[in-house]
Motif scaffolding. Sequence first.
Motif, PDB file in Angstrom:
ATOM      1  N   ARG A  29     -11.730   0.503   1.769  1.00 53.94           N
ATOM      2  CA  ARG A  29     -11.787  -0.209   3.041  1.00 53.94           C
ATOM      3  C   ARG A  29     -10.809  -1.380   3.111  1.00 53.94           C
ATOM      4  NH1 ARG A  29     -17.648   0.708   2.729  1.00 53.94           N
ATOM      5  NH2 ARG A  29     -17.795  -1.233   1.532  1.00 53.94           N
ATOM      6  N   LYS A  83      -6.631  -0.456   0.045  1.00 54.23           N
ATOM      7  CA  LYS A  83      -5.664   0.617   0.279  1.00 54.23           C
ATOM      8  C   LYS A  83      -4.986   0.563   1.649  1.00 54.23           C
ATOM      9  CE  LYS A  83      -5.070   5.636   0.287  1.00 54.23           C
ATOM     10  NZ  LYS A  83      -5.737   6.939   0.272  1.00 54.23           N
ATOM     11  N   PRO A  84      -5.699   0.285   2.795  1.00 53.25           N
ATOM     12  CA  PRO A  84      -5.030   0.315   4.099  1.00 53.25           C
ATOM     13  C   PRO A  84      -3.764  -0.539   4.179  1.00 53.25           C
ATOM     14  CG  PRO A  84      -7.400   0.256   4.399  1.00 53.25           C
ATOM     15  CD  PRO A  84      -7.162   0.078   2.932  1.00 53.25           C
ATOM     16  N   GLU A  96       0.169   0.794   5.040  1.00 52.10           N
ATOM     17  CA  GLU A  96       1.105   0.232   6.011  1.00 52.10           C
ATOM     18  C   GLU A  96       2.426  -0.140   5.338  1.00 52.10           C
ATOM     19  OE1 GLU A  96      -2.370  -1.770   8.837  1.00 52.10           O
ATOM     20  OE2 GLU A  96      -0.900  -3.024   7.822  1.00 52.10           O
ATOM     21  N   LYS A 150     -10.014   5.354  16.380  1.00 51.90           N
ATOM     22  CA  LYS A 150     -10.300   4.784  15.057  1.00 51.90           C
ATOM     23  C   LYS A 150     -11.788   4.494  14.881  1.00 51.90           C
ATOM     24  CE  LYS A 150      -8.838   1.083  11.946  1.00 51.90           C
ATOM     25  NZ  LYS A 150      -7.977  -0.122  11.807  1.00 51.90           N
ATOM     26  N   ARG A 202     -10.153  12.162   6.071  1.00 54.77           N
ATOM     27  CA  ARG A 202      -9.284  11.048   5.664  1.00 54.77           C
ATOM     28  C   ARG A 202      -7.843  11.520   5.487  1.00 54.77           C
ATOM     29  NH1 ARG A 202     -13.230   9.867   1.464  1.00 54.77           N
ATOM     30  NH2 ARG A 202     -14.787   8.374   2.206  1.00 54.77           N
ATOM     31  N   GLU A 211      -4.739  10.122   7.704  1.00 52.41           N
ATOM     32  CA  GLU A 211      -3.565   9.479   7.127  1.00 52.41           C
ATOM     33  C   GLU A 211      -2.308  10.297   7.407  1.00 52.41           C
ATOM     34  OE1 GLU A 211      -4.367   8.867   3.023  1.00 52.41           O
ATOM     35  OE2 GLU A 211      -5.957   7.384   3.363  1.00 52.41           O
ATOM     36  N   HIS A 233      -1.260   9.505  10.930  1.00 55.66           N
ATOM     37  CA  HIS A 233      -0.581   8.206  10.957  1.00 55.66           C
ATOM     38  C   HIS A 233       0.867   8.343  10.497  1.00 55.66           C
ATOM     39  CE1 HIS A 233      -3.201   4.858  12.084  1.00 55.66           C
ATOM     40  NE2 HIS A 233      -4.223   5.550  11.588  1.00 55.66           N
TER      41      HIS A 233
END
Length: 928
Positions: free
Chosen positions: A355, A358-359, A363, A718, A750, A754, A757
């Motif tokens: 949570r 990693k995000p 980016e 999201k 997931r 990703e 994205h």
Amino acid sequence: HPLHLGYLVQFGILSLSSLSMANSGQYYNSNNGSAYNNGPGYYDGEEEEEEEWNREDFLDPAWEIQQKKTFTAWINSFLRKADTSIEDITQDLCSGLKLMLLLEVISSEALPKPERGRMRFHKINNVNKALEFIERKGVQLVSIGAEEIVDGNVKMTLGMIWTIILRFAIQDITVEEMTAKEGLLLWCQRKTAPYKNVNVQNFHMSWKDGLAFCALIHRHRPELLDYSKLSRDNPLENLNLAFDVAEKHLDIPRMLDPEDMVNNVKPDERSVMTYVSAYYHAFSGAQKAETAANRICKVLRVNQENEKLMDLYERLASDLLAWIKRTRPILEDRSTDNTLDGVRDRLNQFRDYRRAEKPPKLEEKALLETTFNTLQTRLRLSNRPAYLPTEGKLVSDIANAWKGLEKAEKGFEEWMLAEMQRLHRLENLYKKFVLKCGNHEAWMEGKEAQQQSQDFKSCKLNDLKAMMNKQVAFEADLGAHQERVEQICKIAEDLNSLGYHDLDSVNSRCQAICGAWDRLGVLSTTRSRALREAEQVLESLDQLHLQFAKRAAPFNNWLDGANEDLMDFFIVYSVQEVDSLQAAHSEFRASLPAAEAEHRAIAHIDAEVRELAAAHGLSGDALINPYTGLTARELAMKWDEVSARVPARDQSLQQEVARQHQNERLRRQFADLANVAGPWIEQRLDGVSSICSSGRQLSLEEQDRRLNAIQDELQGFKSNIEEMERVNQSIQEAFIFDNPHSPYTMETIRVGWEQLHTSIAKALNEVANQILTRDSKGITNDEMTEFRKCFNHFDKSKTRRLDPIEFKACLVSLGYNIRNDRQGEQDFARIMALVDPNRTGQVGFDAFVDFMTSEKTDQNTADQIIQSFRILAGDLPYVTSEVLRRELPPDQAEYCIQRMSPYGGPDAPPGALDYTTFSATLYGETDL
């Protein structure tokens, strides 16, 4: 011709009212208000109606005098190179000799040999030779004849000289593709823009106060005058100062009279233009230096920005790889303290990593890829070699490291869930082990001492018989307990195979029970043999007690087993499993009536014993059953316990049913979300792919708009993913390990999320680079569409990449002639080296477009930059820091000084810098 102004009136032929007014050179006579253009010499080719007019009013005396002075000075500035001059422009040019000499000097070309006679026809022939030479230079002369020049016609002579000035002094002035006059005016405006009280809008009134002339001189040679001391209230002083400085230091003769400039209501535009053009040519060297400096600044600015992007990429790549290197060992570590609480703590740490940690790194990875693509595009557009990151930091290296990280994440999560399931099962197995061991140890208590007793050697016959019957009952009970011991051993074996954390206590306890059980078996065999030996002297025991003992022992064993089953812990993970437990419990309840009947029968035997004793007045030892230690009271108590635990078992099963139904609701809740999110993500992925492959239908701007729209939808969706994460956490906390209602797992969602994205980020970056390429290359939308159509046709794998065979076929389809021989292979290899400098074996669309448009774009080269530096250095093979600081902006001057190597040539002054090597480095290496 570009300078055709569309005017010129011959005596008695054209009227002023019918003149074609050109945008450049038109003004009004200050005395009579009549409009006229630049005078004789140019004609636009259109016929005009004839009309009578006053020849004497055509030239205003004031500006006629001013033109004579200016044109005479201008002519003498060239004739002095031939050691001659003129005094009267109408008389000294009428023979044609000095006119031909003037043209030879200003054109550097030889004219036909003049005629030396003094007769009128000799003069006319010489003037005609001059006029023919002017026409050969592309100037269409209208209404100017040799006779008027020979006769000393002022109007025609001034018009002819003005034509020569336009052709040889003003026509070559070019600024941003404007006409000569507009270009000269723009040059003056730009050069005088920073100066106070100067606003150049024309070539007459803007120059009356002399400040504009002074500003031009100060802009290029500030050491010649102090502009800050000048005032617009002193026009004569300003004009005299400018004219004197120009004549003394710039070799520009005084072509204008300061008094005429001030006293005339409107100075003559031709005279001012002629004099100003001399300034332009005097400062043309400085103009070239400024152009060279601008070119160098542009190249250096691009190089500085590219270096910043390289540094950003290297820093992002180093940080991301270092983070992955630190994180992977943590995710690949499979060591735990083998406790359920310890595994829960590690799972919570992993959720926090997913949570929070990693995000941001995801980016950073997207920013790294975007930076790399942008840098490569900028390098291609600036004619630089492709950027190759340092070893181990390629985009492919980052992608492989990221894949390894995601693989480690997946393996870690799967291991954690399996570990939790294993430890949860272990905890319940251990509780069952402790319960069974406690019951068995309680049963074993005192049994060894009893079997070792020698009391039968001194007892009576009846006591012996009782002992023998009791031993038989004991052996029956011992056989019944064999299964319990085996169950304890089986549980201990399972705990060992599953790796329970406290195996030492489990194994020691199990070994103690097995050892005691083996010893008890040996002791029981020994005692039975001893009792049978004494049976010869002892009589049988009372049958009634024996019957009680035989029925009570199995029933007691059944009661103990029932109590254990009712108290047993159960582990289920589905509604079907709990339904199976309920079915087994229902079978147990169905057996209760038979057990109750057995309980009544045993109680009836005990009642018969008591009735017999009461009938015969027996008491004390007579009521003690010599065959078993069980009593009807104990059995009744155990029966009551069993009866009481049945409802409790019912309740626990109902609670488990409710829990499993809750788990089922969680499964369906997750499945409802996943069955929406999965197709939604797949549709958006297909949408991105469709947009990227629809170049022939959609413009780049439309692709960018649609991709941004999908990205906005992504942000709006999201919350659904976050809701799925919360439901998935509840599922894991409830120990739910499967979900038959959805083909999607949280992991697949997931990965798809990703991937979506990343796909959008890459697509947006690719479209932005294509727009940048299109705009910088000057490609039209139709050309870009045609390129995309051809590229997509040969992109059979839809990877947006062409292999060499596909690329070659694409070139052939566009008309390239690539022969099928050795020379053709070498030509194609050179093309591949241009479009694939990193030798990846693939050609992207950007490289394809760069190649197709390479011949259309004017790009800077190393030779151009070297030539620009040579201009700044005054044709010297080196440049000094003083020149760089004077000609370039401060930051770019320091950039060159820091990176240029010292010049090692002969006769080089101290501090000389090698600009040739520096320029070659800009286009040969990317890392300065």
